[in-house]
Motif scaffolding. Sequence first.
Motif, PDB file in Angstrom:
ATOM      1  N   SER A  17      23.846  19.462 -12.895  1.00 15.93           N
ATOM      2  CA  SER A  17      24.183  20.598 -12.024  1.00 15.93           C
ATOM      3  C   SER A  17      25.350  21.394 -12.584  1.00 15.93           C
ATOM      4  O   SER A  17      25.322  22.629 -12.606  1.00 15.93           O
ATOM      5  N   LYS A  20      24.282  23.114 -15.935  1.00 17.44           N
ATOM      6  CA  LYS A  20      23.368  24.236 -15.687  1.00 17.44           C
ATOM      7  C   LYS A  20      24.128  25.419 -15.091  1.00 17.44           C
ATOM      8  O   LYS A  20      23.891  26.561 -15.480  1.00 17.44           O
ATOM      9  N   LYS A  21      25.038  25.138 -14.168  1.00 15.98           N
ATOM     10  CA  LYS A  21      25.829  26.216 -13.558  1.00 15.98           C
ATOM     11  C   LYS A  21      26.664  26.931 -14.618  1.00 15.98           C
ATOM     12  O   LYS A  21      26.805  28.146 -14.592  1.00 15.98           O
ATOM     13  N   LYS A  22      27.201  26.166 -15.549  1.00 17.66           N
ATOM     14  CA  LYS A  22      28.057  26.735 -16.592  1.00 17.66           C
ATOM     15  C   LYS A  22      27.249  27.235 -17.794  1.00 17.66           C
ATOM     16  O   LYS A  22      27.819  27.808 -18.727  1.00 17.66           O
ATOM     17  N   ASP A  39      34.201  24.275  -7.620  1.00 17.78           N
ATOM     18  CA  ASP A  39      33.001  25.109  -7.584  1.00 17.78           C
ATOM     19  C   ASP A  39      31.982  24.542  -6.596  1.00 17.78           C
ATOM     20  O   ASP A  39      31.477  25.247  -5.732  1.00 17.78           O
TER      21      ASP A  39
END
Length: 161
Positions: A17, A20-22, A39
């Motif tokens: 997670s 993928k977000k970064k 975050d």
Amino acid sequence: MKYGVVHVDELTKVVASVFKKKSSSELSLKEFEFALSFDFKWISPDEASRVSDMAIESNIVYEQDGYINLNINLDNVSIPHDFKPSDELFKEKSTIEQIMEYITVTMNIDKQKVASLINGKQEEYSELLYPEVSAILVAKELGCDITPFYQKIYKKILQYD
């Protein structure tokens, strides 16, 4: 002693997670821990540090020069839209649970199979061995290098941890 199912899949989803977000396969430790705490707001900064340690010990990521890099393919990790990790994941795990997770991820073997092998080794030696020693024997038989755990096991056996 019988062992329950470990949370490697959930930890993998937590790590994935963040990456993928970064949109990256490499993050600084600080950036990774900040994402978990601020975050996603899943855990405190102290717990985030423990999660990064767990991810490294479970071989989901590796650390190099203050950065953590993925050992997994993000494309192979499916994260539900409403994913939120359980509180249970962030509790400190015993050495045997950490070893089991490491073997599971490193050797790509089902969690329950690893537990079964360790339990079988315990029975083979009439439960005379520490479970961690049984895990070392199983890891060696599977060709898994668990050298990073030797110091923890040594401390546990000598009871000065």
